[in-house]
Design a protein around this motif. Sequence first.
Motif, PDB file in Angstrom:
ATOM      1  N   ILE A   1      -2.097  11.137 -12.527  1.00  0.00           N
ATOM      2  CA  ILE A   1      -1.925   9.764 -13.003  1.00  0.00           C
ATOM      3  C   ILE A   1      -3.221   9.268 -13.639  1.00  0.00           C
ATOM      4  O   ILE A   1      -3.213   8.693 -14.732  1.00  0.00           O
ATOM      5  N   ASP A   2      -4.343   9.507 -12.967  1.00  0.00           N
ATOM      6  CA  ASP A   2      -5.634   9.058 -13.500  1.00  0.00           C
ATOM      7  C   ASP A   2      -5.946   9.708 -14.850  1.00  0.00           C
ATOM      8  O   ASP A   2      -6.436   9.049 -15.766  1.00  0.00           O
TER       9      ASP A   2
ATOM     10  N   ASN B   1       0.860  -1.179   0.000  1.00  0.00           N
ATOM     11  CA  ASN B   1       0.000   0.000   0.000  1.00  0.00           C
ATOM     12  C   ASN B   1       0.894   1.226   0.000  1.00  0.00           C
ATOM     13  O   ASN B   1       1.900   1.270   0.709  1.00  0.00           O
ATOM     14  N   ILE B   2       0.531   2.206  -0.817  1.00  0.00           N
ATOM     15  CA  ILE B   2       1.306   3.442  -0.860  1.00  0.00           C
ATOM     16  C   ILE B   2       0.362   4.630  -0.682  1.00  0.00           C
ATOM     17  O   ILE B   2      -0.831   4.529  -0.935  1.00  0.00           O
ATOM     18  N   THR B   3       0.931   5.710  -0.264  1.00  0.00           N
ATOM     19  CA  THR B   3       0.180   6.947  -0.133  1.00  0.00           C
ATOM     20  C   THR B   3       0.791   7.968  -1.070  1.00  0.00           C
ATOM     21  O   THR B   3       2.009   8.171  -1.065  1.00  0.00           O
ATOM     22  N   LEU B   4      -0.066   8.581  -1.896  1.00  0.00           N
ATOM     23  CA  LEU B   4       0.384   9.598  -2.840  1.00  0.00           C
ATOM     24  C   LEU B   4      -0.440  10.859  -2.620  1.00  0.00           C
ATOM     25  O   LEU B   4      -1.609  10.780  -2.231  1.00  0.00           O
ATOM     26  N   PRO B   5       0.129  12.003  -2.906  1.00  0.00           N
ATOM     27  CA  PRO B   5      -0.671  13.232  -2.834  1.00  0.00           C
ATOM     28  C   PRO B   5      -1.856  13.144  -3.806  1.00  0.00           C
ATOM     29  O   PRO B   5      -1.720  12.615  -4.914  1.00  0.00           O
ATOM     30  N   ARG B   6      -2.993  13.649  -3.385  1.00  0.00           N
ATOM     31  CA  ARG B   6      -4.214  13.580  -4.188  1.00  0.00           C
ATOM     32  C   ARG B   6      -4.004  14.193  -5.576  1.00  0.00           C
ATOM     33  O   ARG B   6      -4.474  13.664  -6.582  1.00  0.00           O
TER      34      ARG B   6
END
Length: 130
Positions: free
Chosen positions: A106-107, A95-100
């Motif tokens: 990316i999306d 699991n990673i956390t990325l800035p929104r």
Amino acid sequence: MRFPVVLHTDDGVRFGVTVPDLPGCFSAGDTLDAALDAVLEAIDLHLEGLVEEGGEVPEPKSIATHRANPDFADGVWAAVEVDVSRFEGGAEKINITLPRSLLAKIDRYVKAHGATRSGFLAEAARAAMR
């Protein structure tokens, strides 16, 4: 991963193939196409042995770098694509956390390119390991 190979021939028909980035890895074929097919198997077996002995898949150098080696004078150069994913070990879920905002970028990118977020991140991780 693309590996440079150098082909040599004495008769213009049969070819020997050397993989400069994998010392001791070589093959041959009765035609140019057969030699290139055979070297793929040789590379695969070489990498399998290398990894089984605790080694890692080396990063291939450029053809220009190898051309300076007099052992390969008068050779014909080619590059063969080798899938090295089976030598990278099994997958591990994290699991990673990325800035929104980064996730939104990316999306947008993957949507524009007909890809998926997970596929994009997996490819990015593979590229980072090269």
